[in-house]
Design an enzyme around this catalytic site. Structure first.
Site, PDB file in Angstrom:
ATOM      1  N   ASP A 141      48.321  -9.872  29.979  1.00  0.00           N
ATOM      2  CA  ASP A 141      48.927  -9.806  31.309  1.00  0.00           C
ATOM      3  C   ASP A 141      47.913  -9.367  32.379  1.00  0.00           C
ATOM      4  O   ASP A 141      48.196  -8.478  33.190  1.00  0.00           O
ATOM      5  CB  ASP A 141      50.142  -8.863  31.284  1.00  0.00           C
ATOM      6  CG  ASP A 141      51.003  -9.014  32.537  1.00  0.00           C
ATOM      7  OD1 ASP A 141      50.906 -10.066  33.205  1.00  0.00           O
ATOM      8  OD2 ASP A 141      51.756  -8.078  32.853  1.00  0.00           O
ATOM      9  N   HIS A 184      54.925   0.609  31.270  1.00  0.00           N
ATOM     10  CA  HIS A 184      54.877   0.161  29.872  1.00  0.00           C
ATOM     11  C   HIS A 184      53.472   0.318  29.296  1.00  0.00           C
ATOM     12  O   HIS A 184      52.518   0.521  30.037  1.00  0.00           O
ATOM     13  CB  HIS A 184      55.316  -1.298  29.755  1.00  0.00           C
ATOM     14  CG  HIS A 184      54.732  -2.178  30.847  1.00  0.00           C
ATOM     15  ND1 HIS A 184      55.448  -2.566  31.941  1.00  0.00           N
ATOM     16  CD2 HIS A 184      53.493  -2.690  31.040  1.00  0.00           C
ATOM     17  CE1 HIS A 184      54.692  -3.299  32.751  1.00  0.00           C
ATOM     18  NE2 HIS A 184      53.494  -3.383  32.221  1.00  0.00           N
ATOM     19  N   ASP A 284      52.298   0.735  39.071  1.00  0.00           N
ATOM     20  CA  ASP A 284      52.738  -0.612  38.773  1.00  0.00           C
ATOM     21  C   ASP A 284      54.234  -0.658  38.480  1.00  0.00           C
ATOM     22  O   ASP A 284      54.762   0.209  37.793  1.00  0.00           O
ATOM     23  CB  ASP A 284      51.936  -1.000  37.515  1.00  0.00           C
ATOM     24  CG  ASP A 284      52.359  -2.282  36.919  1.00  0.00           C
ATOM     25  OD1 ASP A 284      52.127  -3.300  37.568  1.00  0.00           O
ATOM     26  OD2 ASP A 284      52.921  -2.260  35.814  1.00  0.00           O
ATOM     27  N   GLU A 326      54.010  -0.406  43.860  1.00  0.00           N
ATOM     28  CA  GLU A 326      54.130  -1.847  43.690  1.00  0.00           C
ATOM     29  C   GLU A 326      55.585  -2.118  43.346  1.00  0.00           C
ATOM     30  O   GLU A 326      55.991  -2.076  42.196  1.00  0.00           O
ATOM     31  CB  GLU A 326      53.194  -2.364  42.593  1.00  0.00           C
ATOM     32  CG  GLU A 326      53.084  -3.877  42.591  1.00  0.00           C
ATOM     33  CD  GLU A 326      53.832  -4.571  41.470  1.00  0.00           C
ATOM     34  OE1 GLU A 326      54.061  -5.781  41.575  1.00  0.00           O
ATOM     35  OE2 GLU A 326      54.199  -3.910  40.478  1.00  0.00           O
TER      36      GLU A 326
END
Ligand code: GLC
Ligand code: GLC
Length: 657
Positions: A141, A184, A284, A326
């Protein structure tokens, strides 16, 4: 009363920790902890008060803060103090950012350090280095699947390289922005590996379930983020025989913030990078931090409490550190990430202005500013000590997250309009010159987002294919128009690497199995530095775009009205192609600046009546700060060129280029 209780608890904790906190100067630590402990304690007990070990956990948190404080280098402590004294420093018009992948931009971290001169040449003084920590081989990712929060991927360098980079940046007066992926970890992180091996202590770091019962309950109300490549929000893990919550990709396990240990570890990670020289931490996917059955699991109140707690902890150790949220969410939700206080950001000082970004692109596709002018009004005012990150492109996709009510208000049907935009940006719409691709198309709902480089979306790629000079000029003008908007709107403009020389789409991702499923790689370029040299050759596209941006950036820095103090007013200019905002200087001593842009394909005569009433144009002639041209209203009307803009003011302020 509560203040006294929290005070007593703090004293107990410090007494117990005392002998261990064998440290250099703790004076500032005690003062700041005293000032923030009430908030920390309240938030912590609100979130974790029903646990038997809440006191022990709180003590563990304070101990980590003390250690992080001990590790904070003197130089950074000095920076903290300077920023505490000038606590609105980041609202200045002098900041101009760029986001980049260090591999793509310069190969590795030492390469990036060598290229700092290039960034200074452009006028960039804040750099968001996209994630570069160790992740899984293969798909990861774009760095957002992290396997070790403290280890730099050896392919791009070492922690020592990062330290050197941050020092060089500080010497040049540049700010360093780093990510902490708080939502995560990758499924190869040590916590995940130990959870998989059966250690219940680490299973509690995640959302792991033996069967589908609970996951199915969650799924009823949770949307999907990557429906094409990672459908659903849970992934079956063969090794442990459990279902893990994986909101993003199936190899990204969501962290469970109902466990205070997760919070403590992540605060520690944030402080680790703050102590390694990050001026700003980008947090994030913050909208996703708290999950609750029966909800979308986005924007929940507890997610905000966690961010407040993270902020309060950083205030104790690294008060100069800022957070970027974000959160790519609806306008009414987004300002909540600044915090609920009336003035001071108690969560994140900076937030992505995704609404403005998407509206700008709407202006390009439709050739008018109707939705832009309307949608901007839905963005609530922000707090005084908070600011926007204004951008045109970033490493992610473009989501069409406008308010349906706004789309209706300007006379479009929401579904039809979104379909039009998807068709326009992928070049399927008749007459469209854009060359984007769909991202995360959801067959069930019909939703999709858009990938593509700025230049290709603006029509440059197709114009070069046909060799049509007029189309090339139009694409260049669009690129400059979009940048002019983020440079003057108010907030920190953030360029995206490669856009400053009009980099086209990179389709090579399709041949790499680790990237093929993710069209965002279309716009994550590997910079060709030989091509970059063309920025010095007059007349090349690289030179035209680079030199124009360089000039705009230099001018922006001299215009106090472009600082962000809620000093912006939308002006009704009575023409659908025009977008106009009036920017007044914060201390009202200087002249206001009118930003006027024409998104249409024809030049437009600008009716100055409305701004005339506000004192602009009172001397009969105005200066366009961007071109330096004097426009004499008595002689001729102001005509805004197609896809052009002006930064108009009454008098040329001293110091402007
Ligand atoms: C952030 C990143 C994005 C990533 C996502 C999941 O939104 O910007 O690139 O895919 O988090 O980690
Ligand atoms: C969604 C998420 C955002 C993420 C993006 C990645 O928009 O809200 O956090 O960056 O997906 O595509």
């Amino acid at each position: 009363m509560y203040e006294q209780i929290s005070h007593a608890i703090l004293n107990d904790i410090l007494d117990e920790l005392g002998p261990d906190l064998n440290q250099r100067d703790l004076r500032h630590f005690y003062v700041r902890l005293g000032a923030n402990f009430y908030a920390i304690h309240s938030l912590f007990t609100h979130l974790y008060g029903d646990r038997d070990d809440v006191y022990e956990q709180l003590k563990a948190l304070i101990e980590r803060l003390a250690r992080a404080h001990g590790d904070r280098p003197d130089e950074l402590r000095r920076v903290d103090m300077v920023r505490e004294e000038n606590h609105t420093w980041f609202l200045s018009q002098e900041l101009v950012a760029m986001a980049l992948y260090c591999e793509g931009f310069a190969g590795d971290l030492p390469g990036l350090e060598e290229r700092l001169g290039y960034l200074s040449e452009l006028g960039v003084n804040m750099v968001h280095v996209l994630p570069f920590l160790v992740g899984p081989e293969g798909a990861r990712d774009g760095g957002y699947a992290v396997s070790d929060f403290r280890r730099v991927d050896p392919r791009v360098g070492t922690t020592e390289d990062l330290r050197r980079l941050s020092e060089s940046m500080r010497e040049r007066g540049m700010l360093l922005v780093l990510d902490v992926v708080v939502n995560h970890t990758s499924d190869e992180h040590e916590w995940a590996r130990r959870a998989r091996a059966g250690e219940t202590e680490f299973q509690d770091f995640y959302f792991l379930f033996d069967d589908r019962e609970v996951p199915d309950l969650y799924e009823r109300s949770m949307p999907e983020v990557f429906p094409e490549t990672a459908p659903g929000n849970f992934t079956f893990d063969e090794a442990s025989g459990k279902w893990a919550m994986t909101v993003f990709n199936n190899y990204q396990w969501d962290l469970n913030y109902t466990n205070p240990r997760v919070l403590i570890e992540m605060v520690d990670v944030i402080l680790h990078w703050a102590n390694h020289g990050a001026d700003i931490i980008r947090l994030d996917a913050v909208a996703f931090l708290w999950k609750q059955i029966g909800t979308t699991c986005q924007n929940l109140r507890e997610a905000h409490l966690i961010l407040q707690l993270m902020k309060d902890c950083c205030q104790v150790v690294a008060p100069g550190l800022l957070f970027i949220a974000e959160a790519i969410v609806a306008p009414v939700e987004i300002t909540r990430y600044f915090g609920e206080d009336a003035v001071i950001a108690k969560e994140c000082e900076i937030a992505y202005n995704a609404t403005f970004m998407a509206l700008l692109w709407d202006g390009i596709a439709t050739g008018n500013a109707r939705l832009l002018s309307r949608g901007i009004q839905s963005l609530p005012n922000k707090l005084d000590r908070a600011t926007w990150l204004n951008y045109v492109r970033c490493h992610d996709d473009i989501g069409l997250g406008f308010d349906d009510a706004d789309i209706v208000a300007v006379g479009y049907d929401p579904d039809a309009h979104r379909r039009f935009l998807l068709d326009w940006f992928t070049g399927r719409f008749d007459g469209s010159t854009a060359r984007g691709e769909l991202f995360a198309a959801n067959e069930r709902t019909g939703d999709a987002r858009i990938s593509g480089s700025l230049a290709s979306l603006a029509g440059l790629e197709s114009a070069l294919e046909t060799g049509d000079d007029e189309a090339i000029d139009l694409a260049v003008d669009r690129i400059l128009l979009l940048h002019a908007m983020i440079l003057s709107y108010g907030g920190i403009p953030m360029l995206y690497y490669g856009d400053e020389v009009a980099t086209l789409n990179d389709r090579s991702y399709r041949d790499d199995p680790a990237k093929a499923g993710d069209s965002r790689w279309l716009h994550r370029p590997v910079i060709d530095w030989q091509r970059m040299d063309r920025r010095h050759e007059r007349g090349t596209i690289e030179q035209r775009v680079f030199a124009s941006l360089q000039r705009m950036i230099a001018i922006r820095k001299t215009i106090p009205a472009f600082a962000d103090f809620n000093n912006r007013e939308l002006i009704d200019v009575a023409h659908p192609s025009l977008f106009a905002i009036l920017r007044t200087p914060p201390d009202l001593s200087g002249e206001p600046v009118l930003v006027v842009a024409n998104f249409g394909l024809e030049p437009v005569v600008f009716d100055t009546a409305e701004v005339g009433r506000r004192g602009l144009f009172r001397y009969g002639s105005v200066v366009d700060l961007h071109s330096g041209d004097v426009l004499d209203l008595e002689r001729e009307p102001i005509i805004v060129p197609r896809c052009g803009f002006f930064w108009l003011t009454n008098r040329r302020p001293t110091g402007a280029l």
